[in-house]
Design an enzyme around this catalytic site. Structure first.
Site, PDB file in Angstrom:
ATOM      1  NE  ARG A  18      -3.405  -0.099   2.891  1.00  0.00           N
ATOM      2  CZ  ARG A  18      -3.888   0.044   4.116  1.00  0.00           C
ATOM      3  NH1 ARG A  18      -3.750  -0.934   5.006  1.00  0.00           N
ATOM      4  NH2 ARG A  18      -4.496   1.163   4.451  1.00  0.00           N
ATOM      5  CD  GLN A  78       7.693 -14.257   7.717  1.00  0.00           C
ATOM      6  OE1 GLN A  78       7.775 -13.032   7.788  1.00  0.00           O
ATOM      7  NE2 GLN A  78       6.593 -14.926   8.061  1.00  0.00           N
ATOM      8  CB  THR A  84       2.365 -12.233  13.295  1.00  0.00           C
ATOM      9  OG1 THR A  84       1.137 -12.863  13.687  1.00  0.00           O
ATOM     10  CG2 THR A  84       2.058 -10.931  12.561  1.00  0.00           C
ATOM     11  N   GLY A 107       8.219  -3.384  13.006  1.00  0.00           N
ATOM     12  CA  GLY A 107       9.031  -2.344  12.387  1.00  0.00           C
ATOM     13  C   GLY A 107       8.239  -1.199  11.819  1.00  0.00           C
ATOM     14  CG  ASP A 108       4.278  -1.912  10.359  1.00  0.00           C
ATOM     15  OD1 ASP A 108       4.324  -2.359  11.528  1.00  0.00           O
ATOM     16  OD2 ASP A 108       3.478  -2.340   9.506  1.00  0.00           O
ATOM     17  N   GLY A 141      -8.683  -6.116  15.936  1.00  0.00           N
ATOM     18  CA  GLY A 141      -9.043  -7.236  16.790  1.00  0.00           C
ATOM     19  C   GLY A 141      -9.372  -6.742  18.183  1.00  0.00           C
ATOM     20  NE  ARG A 316      28.596  17.154   3.080  1.00  0.00           N
ATOM     21  CZ  ARG A 316      29.453  16.926   2.077  1.00  0.00           C
ATOM     22  NH1 ARG A 316      30.083  17.949   1.501  1.00  0.00           N
ATOM     23  NH2 ARG A 316      29.691  15.711   1.657  1.00  0.00           N
ATOM     24  CG  ASN A 369      38.026  18.104   0.530  1.00  0.00           C
ATOM     25  OD1 ASN A 369      37.606  18.808  -0.373  1.00  0.00           O
ATOM     26  ND2 ASN A 369      37.226  17.329   1.243  1.00  0.00           N
TER      27      ASN A 369
END
Length: 447
Positions: A18, A78, A84, A107-108, A141, A316, A369
């Protein structure tokens, strides 16, 4: 750290179709880092014995990103996304010999807080599920609880009207003893419409054997999952709002909070002043009393107390600014250390360099550099004066108290206290400018 040893399994195998992206969902950036970095940071708060990330789609890219964020984390593949429960089962071989509690994160789902995780880790029940009271429960759920604890998890599609009225919803996050996990996970089946092995089915299996199951609750915003670009944008807005509020609460002045952008690990001391339209990339530390003026972009740098940066400056990775350093407008610093009291007013690039204390760098100075293959360093001593428009061709050293003439190209070391001038002698040709312009105009007219 929880008294019971903890291991964390982070599920990060999904493609995230998605998102409409070739990039694995957990690698989309949130707060300046890949989404999975938030789960890793949350896991780190528990001081776990082990962090295991279950990867699938784009596993190589996920592994590379995870190891940059958490080098000690281990990755397991996996290869087929079969639910899950199946994902967690892939992690069990890496938990061989571990005795303690396993916490399963996603992770989301980036916003689960440290206090919530601590409550999961310290709960005395055999299996604990993280739940939340949803304002609009929708298709989540439902968690069915009684005085005895968590009775069961009912998926929306399997729920009757009475169950759908329950507002306590399942986040998917779970904590349980590893011995119980090993015992029950092999008994999961995929006898459902999706043909997947669901981790949530462990509750029913545990209750059938009289194990104690319970629920820890948290605010709904902690369980926000990200599945679309719109949800990612909303999550970014929520993260930034929280980061700005945290900075203000900790004594940081934000001149225009809504225009300042933070990263997950941005660290700013009290009494620092941050102007409008400042962007903090990953890895920035600003000490107390420093000031960042408007329209600066900072990443991977350290700014000491009393330093001022900007406006319109870019720091940086590897930029280290000592106390009372001044970096002005349109200055770029990369992999360079500026000692106390250095002044770099404007229109300058310092890369791969070390500048001694109280040195003044004139406008338009560049450390040359890069030779096309290798990077080289420039060393400038204390109390030196670098004239405007000086090109310092590295590797080169300018000694303490030395000076360079404006417009010089410095290709050799300059000893302490010396004046170096490296430019062509000026020659004037009387009347030549007028004659040249006349010739050019005639040429234009003839076209």
């Amino acid at each position: 750290m929880a008294e019971t040893p903890v291991a964390v399994v982070i599920l990060a195998a999904g493609q995230g179709s998605r998102m409409q992206s070739d990039l694995p969902k957990v690698l989309h950036r949130l707060g300046g880092v890949p989404m999975v970095g938030h789960a890793l940071a949350a896991a780190r708060s528990l001081e776990p014995i082990e962090i295991i990330v279950v990867a699938g789609h784009g596993a190589d890219a996920v592994e590379n990103a995870v190891h940059k964020l958490e080098p000690e984390a281990r990755i397991v593949l996996q290869s087929e996304q079969l639910g899950t429960g199946h994902a967690v089962r892939q992690a069990l071989p890496l938990l061989e010999g571990f005795e303690g509690k396993v916490i399963v994160l996603y992770g989301d789902t980036p916003f689960i807080g440290e206090e919530t995780l601590a409550a999961l880790a310290s709960h005395t029940a055999d299996l604990v599920v993280l739940g939340f009271e949803a304002e609009e429960p929708g298709r989540y759920g439902r968690l069915v609880v009684s005085e005895a604890g968590l009775e069961r998890i009912v998926e929306y599609k399997d729920a009757d009207e009475a169950i759908r009225l329950i507002a306590l919803c399942n986040s998917g996050v779970m904590a349980l003893d590893v011995s119980l996990l090993r015992r029950l996970i092999v008994r999961l089946t995929n006898d459902n419409a999706a043909g997947e092995y669901y981790l949530t089915d462990l509750v029913e299996l545990a209750r059938a054997e009289d194990y104690r199951c319970n629920v820890v609750t948290c605010d709904e915003e902690e369980t926000l999952g990200i599945n679309t670009r719109a949800e990612l944008a909303a999550a970014e807005a929520a993260f930034q709002a929280r980061a700005r509020a945290g900075a203000l609460d900790n004594g940081v002045t934000l001149s225009d909070p809504g225009t300042v952008w933070f990263s997950l690990d941005t660290a700013i001391g009290r009494d620092a002043v941050i102007g409008q339209n400042v962007v903090f990339g990953p890895g920035v530390t600003v000490e107390s009393g420093a000031e960042i003026l408007p329209f600066c972009h900072l990443e991977g740098c350290h700014i000491s107390s009393g330093a001022t940066v900007g406006p319109f400056a870019r720091l940086r990775p590897g930029a280290e600014l000592g106390g009372e350093v001044h970096v002005g407008n349109f200055v770029e610093i990369k992999n360079a250390v500026l000692d106390e009291g250095v002044k770099v007013g404007h229109l300058t690039y310092l890369g791969d360099a070390h500048v001694g204390e109280h040195t003044n760098i004139g406008a338009g100075t560049i450390t040359c550099n890069y030779d096309g293959v290798m990077k080289h360093r420039t060393e400038i001593g204390a109390n030196a004066f670098i004239g405007s428009d000086t090109m310092l061709v590295a590797p080169v050293r300018v000694g303490a108290g030395a000076m360079t003439g404006s417009g010089s190209v410095i290709t050799q070391d300059v000893e302490d206290g010396a004046l170096a001038i490296g430019r062509a002698r000026q020659v004037s040709k009387p009347g030549l400018a007028i004659r040249l312009m006349q010739a050019l105009r005639m040429k234009k007219e003839q076209r």
